[in-house]
Motif scaffolding. Structure first.
Motif, PDB file in Angstrom:
ATOM      1  N   VAL A 106      22.980  16.217  50.332  1.00 60.98           N
ATOM      2  CA  VAL A 106      23.870  15.831  51.475  1.00 60.98           C
ATOM      3  C   VAL A 106      23.395  16.914  52.754  1.00 60.98           C
ATOM      4  N   LYS A 107      22.089  17.602  52.564  1.00 58.29           N
ATOM      5  CA  LYS A 107      21.469  17.660  54.257  1.00 58.29           C
ATOM      6  C   LYS A 107      21.724  16.787  55.082  1.00 58.29           C
ATOM      7  N   ASN A 108      20.659  15.482  54.387  1.00 59.84           N
ATOM      8  CA  ASN A 108      20.876  13.691  55.162  1.00 59.84           C
ATOM      9  C   ASN A 108      21.708  13.144  55.086  1.00 59.84           C
ATOM     10  N   ALA A 109      22.786  13.669  54.450  1.00 56.68           N
ATOM     11  CA  ALA A 109      23.822  12.238  54.984  1.00 56.68           C
ATOM     12  C   ALA A 109      24.693  13.757  56.390  1.00 56.68           C
ATOM     13  N   PHE A 110      24.337  14.844  56.189  1.00 61.05           N
ATOM     14  CA  PHE A 110      25.290  15.876  57.085  1.00 61.05           C
ATOM     15  C   PHE A 110      24.527  15.265  58.853  1.00 61.05           C
ATOM     16  N   GLU A 111      23.743  14.925  58.422  1.00 69.12           N
ATOM     17  CA  GLU A 111      22.566  14.742  59.441  1.00 69.12           C
ATOM     18  C   GLU A 111      22.938  13.565  60.001  1.00 69.12           C
ATOM     19  N   LYS A 112      23.243  12.201  58.673  1.00 67.76           N
ATOM     20  CA  LYS A 112      23.353  11.172  59.218  1.00 67.76           C
ATOM     21  C   LYS A 112      24.420  10.620  59.904  1.00 67.76           C
ATOM     22  N   LEU A 113      25.895  11.643  59.503  1.00 68.23           N
ATOM     23  CA  LEU A 113      27.166  11.951  60.656  1.00 68.23           C
ATOM     24  C   LEU A 113      26.575  12.418  61.589  1.00 68.23           C
ATOM     25  N   GLY A 114      26.273  13.228  62.185  1.00 71.94           N
ATOM     26  CA  GLY A 114      25.918  13.467  63.333  1.00 71.94           C
ATOM     27  C   GLY A 114      25.836  15.522  63.374  1.00 71.94           C
ATOM     28  N   THR A 115      25.994  15.993  62.639  1.00 77.88           N
ATOM     29  CA  THR A 115      26.617  17.634  62.728  1.00 77.88           C
ATOM     30  C   THR A 115      25.336  18.307  63.365  1.00 77.88           C
ATOM     31  N   GLN A 116      25.086  18.819  63.102  1.00 70.09           N
ATOM     32  CA  GLN A 116      24.345  19.866  63.286  1.00 70.09           C
ATOM     33  C   GLN A 116      23.925  21.213  62.130  1.00 70.09           C
ATOM     34  N   VAL A 117      23.161  20.744  61.831  1.00 75.63           N
ATOM     35  CA  VAL A 117      22.315  21.740  60.568  1.00 75.63           C
ATOM     36  C   VAL A 117      21.923  22.555  60.251  1.00 75.63           C
ATOM     37  N   LYS A 118      21.939  23.772  59.132  1.00 68.72           N
ATOM     38  CA  LYS A 118      21.108  24.999  58.802  1.00 68.72           C
ATOM     39  C   LYS A 118      20.873  24.585  57.656  1.00 68.72           C
ATOM     40  N   PHE A 119      19.829  24.737  57.001  1.00 65.11           N
ATOM     41  CA  PHE A 119      19.159  24.068  55.974  1.00 65.11           C
ATOM     42  C   PHE A 119      18.502  25.164  55.372  1.00 65.11           C
ATOM     43  N   ILE A 120      19.173  26.257  54.858  1.00 70.29           N
ATOM     44  CA  ILE A 120      18.075  27.235  53.873  1.00 70.29           C
ATOM     45  C   ILE A 120      17.686  26.705  52.659  1.00 70.29           C
ATOM     46  N   ASP A 121      16.507  27.160  52.404  1.00 71.94           N
ATOM     47  CA  ASP A 121      15.926  25.809  51.513  1.00 71.94           C
ATOM     48  C   ASP A 121      14.837  27.230  50.664  1.00 71.94           C
ATOM     49  N   ASN A 122      15.837  27.262  49.567  1.00 68.97           N
ATOM     50  CA  ASN A 122      15.612  28.185  48.617  1.00 68.97           C
ATOM     51  C   ASN A 122      14.293  28.426  48.178  1.00 68.97           C
ATOM     52  N   SER A 123      13.475  27.209  47.546  1.00 69.43           N
ATOM     53  CA  SER A 123      12.852  26.428  46.605  1.00 69.43           C
ATOM     54  C   SER A 123      11.828  27.749  46.683  1.00 69.43           C
ATOM     55  N   SER A 124      11.303  28.451  48.036  1.00 68.27           N
ATOM     56  CA  SER A 124      10.877  29.796  47.694  1.00 68.27           C
ATOM     57  C   SER A 124      10.390  30.209  47.031  1.00 68.27           C
ATOM     58  N   ALA A 125      11.476  30.698  46.304  1.00 68.85           N
ATOM     59  CA  ALA A 125      11.889  31.722  44.924  1.00 68.85           C
ATOM     60  C   ALA A 125      11.426  31.417  44.146  1.00 68.85           C
ATOM     61  N   SER A 126      11.279  30.188  43.791  1.00 68.26           N
ATOM     62  CA  SER A 126      10.605  29.342  42.424  1.00 68.26           C
ATOM     63  C   SER A 126      10.188  29.981  41.075  1.00 68.26           C
ATOM     64  N   GLU A 127       8.679  29.971  42.154  1.00 72.79           N
ATOM     65  CA  GLU A 127       7.846  31.649  40.980  1.00 72.79           C
ATOM     66  C   GLU A 127       7.957  31.766  40.796  1.00 72.79           C
ATOM     67  N   LEU A 128       8.665  32.937  41.563  1.00 71.29           N
ATOM     68  CA  LEU A 128       9.322  34.108  41.611  1.00 71.29           C
ATOM     69  C   LEU A 128      10.814  34.140  40.325  1.00 71.29           C
ATOM     70  N   LEU A 129      11.560  33.437  40.390  1.00 72.92           N
ATOM     71  CA  LEU A 129      12.327  33.707  39.668  1.00 72.92           C
ATOM     72  C   LEU A 129      11.928  32.830  38.299  1.00 72.92           C
ATOM     73  N   HIS A 130      10.782  31.785  37.936  1.00 72.66           N
ATOM     74  CA  HIS A 130      10.061  31.423  36.719  1.00 72.66           C
ATOM     75  C   HIS A 130       9.760  32.649  36.639  1.00 72.66           C
ATOM     76  N   LEU A 131       8.357  33.758  37.211  1.00 69.36           N
ATOM     77  CA  LEU A 131       7.648  35.176  36.782  1.00 69.36           C
ATOM     78  C   LEU A 131       9.511  35.955  36.238  1.00 69.36           C
ATOM     79  N   ILE A 132      10.730  36.251  36.308  1.00 70.20           N
ATOM     80  CA  ILE A 132      11.205  36.401  36.333  1.00 70.20           C
ATOM     81  C   ILE A 132      12.400  36.661  35.067  1.00 70.20           C
ATOM     82  N   THR A 133      12.188  35.470  35.210  1.00 71.21           N
ATOM     83  CA  THR A 133      13.251  34.815  33.961  1.00 71.21           C
ATOM     84  C   THR A 133      12.228  34.727  32.640  1.00 71.21           C
ATOM     85  N   GLY A 134      10.405  34.805  32.727  1.00 67.06           N
ATOM     86  CA  GLY A 134      10.054  35.129  32.010  1.00 67.06           C
ATOM     87  C   GLY A 134       9.559  36.279  31.156  1.00 67.06           C
TER      88      GLY A 134
END
Length: 562
Positions: free
Chosen positions: A166-194
């Motif tokens: 989706v980010k790539n598509a918006f950028e191809k259309l020329g929009t200004q995009v701010k992308f919040i990458d929440n993948s940095s929280a994946s290890e913490l979430l994995h710990l929590i769900t365990g």
């Protein structure tokens, strides 16, 4: 032209809209008239993949077209008529606009004008055709490049990958995009769900969601977007959504998951301005019960800059290729199916297949994760790609399965041949037997594997047609355009805000006296104008010392006028 809308009734009892004294349909038998108009259009436009209708009327001419399984775009010049039009099947299956800015350039379309509406609005019809041919005029006040979008991504999973497309598509259309990458929280979430203590695990997961929502609100305040785009499973609280809406920012969710498996949509249904999903049937009905008034069906797609034919050297083609392959997770129904295919040259890609005794001999890469780049090579190199949609039930094939997974579009975009299980929405995307081949039992699948392994030319012809269909009609760029145009047509405040900001920019620009800075500001693209950090970095890279400091002083004054 000011429109005077009245409703009359035909001899058959059907309602007929009347604009400025002109009946838009026959006063005798509007249903028969509509059917004949549709039949004549189809006869003269047999090869058109998109039907562009000028004039909604009361839809008698459009209803016969719905069974054609083609994309239908409708422009109605009289907004009051659109508001009076009943919410029926046409509203669900067609893209309807009352703003010509929502009509953009299309390929392989046929124009179908309701004769009465064409006579009433000849100038708008001319503009309608022009937009379809060439796109909107550059002189028009709103264009996609002026839109600022903030995308809040999920922490992990398939929806997280979709958010990047989706980010790539918006950028191809020329929009200004701010992308919040929440993948940095994946290890913490994995710990929590365990955690064994599930109450503590649940409380901790909620606190993490609240933290990620605070980060989102911070970015919203800093960035001031026109639109906040949420994917299914993005970590956001209801309070955060309410706060964003208070600021007059449009909120959109694309729910790219099965609503029957992920039920949290019930709590959020009424909070989004626009709710897009990959299912029809009961889902829109359920959403309405929970307060959602603006649902639209929007199927998955492919990223044509990533999912494309891969030409590989012999060693890679041998490694990634096979007679039969599958790339994905080992859901129970898939384990059962592939356990029946041991007689074939089979490769299974993805994590988890090595854990099953009956399948570990076919597992590739020792069960390691397959990258997107590797998946493209697999789809391109395999003679037959199997696409079995996931199911948690006891049966291999999901009864009444509807949604279409992204793999369907990605394999096709890569030029790969695939055999897929049948789905209720499949025929709306591909023509079975010509662009896609389906199977509905293990025996049927085995028979078709043997047949298509022996008929390479036929296999390739089907794959080529599917690829052409995806690249012309089912890319993420096209999906995002559809979202933007729907918002532009239905939310006047969205466009008004963008126009106001554009005027404010030009006003501030006129106040600049420094000729160097003025020339520099005029070189900025619309989607760069409000990124002050970017502007300063560009100036710094081209100026030094006192000159740089002087320009920054002027720039500071300029930004205060924005």
């Amino acid at each position: 032209m000011t429109a005077d809308l009245k409703i009359a009734y035909s001899k058959t009892g059907a309602a007929v809209p009347v604009i400025n004294g002109v009946s838009l349909h026959s006063r005798y038998a509007p249903e028969d008239e509509g059917r004949k108009l549709a039949e004549k259009f189809l006869e003269n436009n047999a090869g058109a993949e998109i039907i562009a209708v000028f004039g909604l009327g009361f839809g008698y001419h459009i209803l016969p077209l719905l069974s054609e399984n083609k994309k239908i775009i409708v422009f109605e010049p009289v907004p009051e008529l659109y508001e009076a039009y009943p919410k029926n099947e046409i509203r669900k299956k067609c893209f309807i606009a009352t703003d010509l800015n929502a009509i953009t350039k299309e390929r392989n379309y046929g124009v179908f004008a309701l004769p009465s509406v064409k006579r009433l609005f000849p100038d708008k019809f001319e503009k309608f055709v022009k937009n379809l041919e060439n796109g909107r005029s550059e002189s028009e006040p709103i264009n996609i490049s002026q839109i600022k979008v903030l995308i809040d991504s999920p922490i992990y999973g398939g929806s997280s990958t979709t958010s990047r497309y989706v980010k790539n598509a918006f950028e191809k259309l020329g929009t200004q995009v701010k992308f919040i990458d929440n993948s940095s929280a994946s290890e913490l979430l994995h710990l929590i769900t365990g955690f064994e203590d599930k109450d503590f695990s649940g409380i901790s997961a909620l606190k993490l969601t609240e933290l990620m929502s605070d980060i989102l609100l911070h970015e919203v305040e800093k960035y001031n977007p026109h639109l906040v785009f949420i994917n299914a499973q993005s970590p956001i609280t209801k309070d955060a959504l309410r706060e964003i809406k208070k600021q007059g920012i449009i909120t959109v969710i694309w729910f790219v998951e099965d609503y029957k498996r992920f039920g949290y949509w019930r709590d959020y249904a009424s909070l989004f301005d626009y709710f897009f999903g990959i299912q029809k049937g009961e889902f829109p009905v359920f959403l309405q019960r929970f307060g959602c008034e603006n649902y639209s069906y929007l199927p998955m797609a492919a990223d044509d800059s990533i999912h494309k034919k891969a030409v590989l050297p012999a060693n890679e083609k041998k490694y990634f290729g096979s007679d039969v392959s599958f790339m994905g997770a080992p859901y129970p129904n898939r384990v059962r199916l592939f356990s029946e295919l041991s007689e074939f040259d089979l490769k299974l890609w993805g994590t988890g297949w090595e854990k099953f005794d009956s399948l570990k001999q076919f597992a590739q890469k020792n069960g390691e994760t397959v990258s997107i780049e590797e998946s493209v090579k697999i789809y391109s190199s395999s003679k037959i790609n199997i696409n079995l949609h996931s199911s948690f039930g006891n049966d291999i094939f999901e009864k009444n399965g509807d949604f279409l997974n992204p793999r369907l579009f990605e394999i096709a975009a890569c030029g790969g041949f695939q055999l897929t299980d049948n789905r209720s929405l499949l025929a709306e995307i591909f023509e079975p037997g010509k662009e896609i081949i389906t199977f509905d039992s293990v025996a049927d699948l085995k028979e078709k594997i043997r047949y298509y392994l022996e008929h390479e030319k036929e296999r390739q012809s089907i794959a080529d047609k599917a690829r052409k269909k995806v690249l012309t009609s089912h890319t993420y760029k096209l999906r995002i355009k559809e979202i933007i145009y729907k918002i532009s047509a239905e939310s006047p405040e969205f466009g008004a805000k963008i126009i106001a900001e554009e005027k404010k920019w030009r006003f501030a620009e006129e106040k600049i006296q420094d000729p160097q800075l003025k020339r520099f500001l005029q070189t900025l693209r619309p989607n760069e104008r409000y990124d002050i950090d970017l502007i300063m970095n560009k100036i710094k890279n081209n100026r030094t010392g006192a000159e740089y400091e002087s320009i920054l002083e002027v720039l500071d004054t300029f930004t205060k006028n924005l």
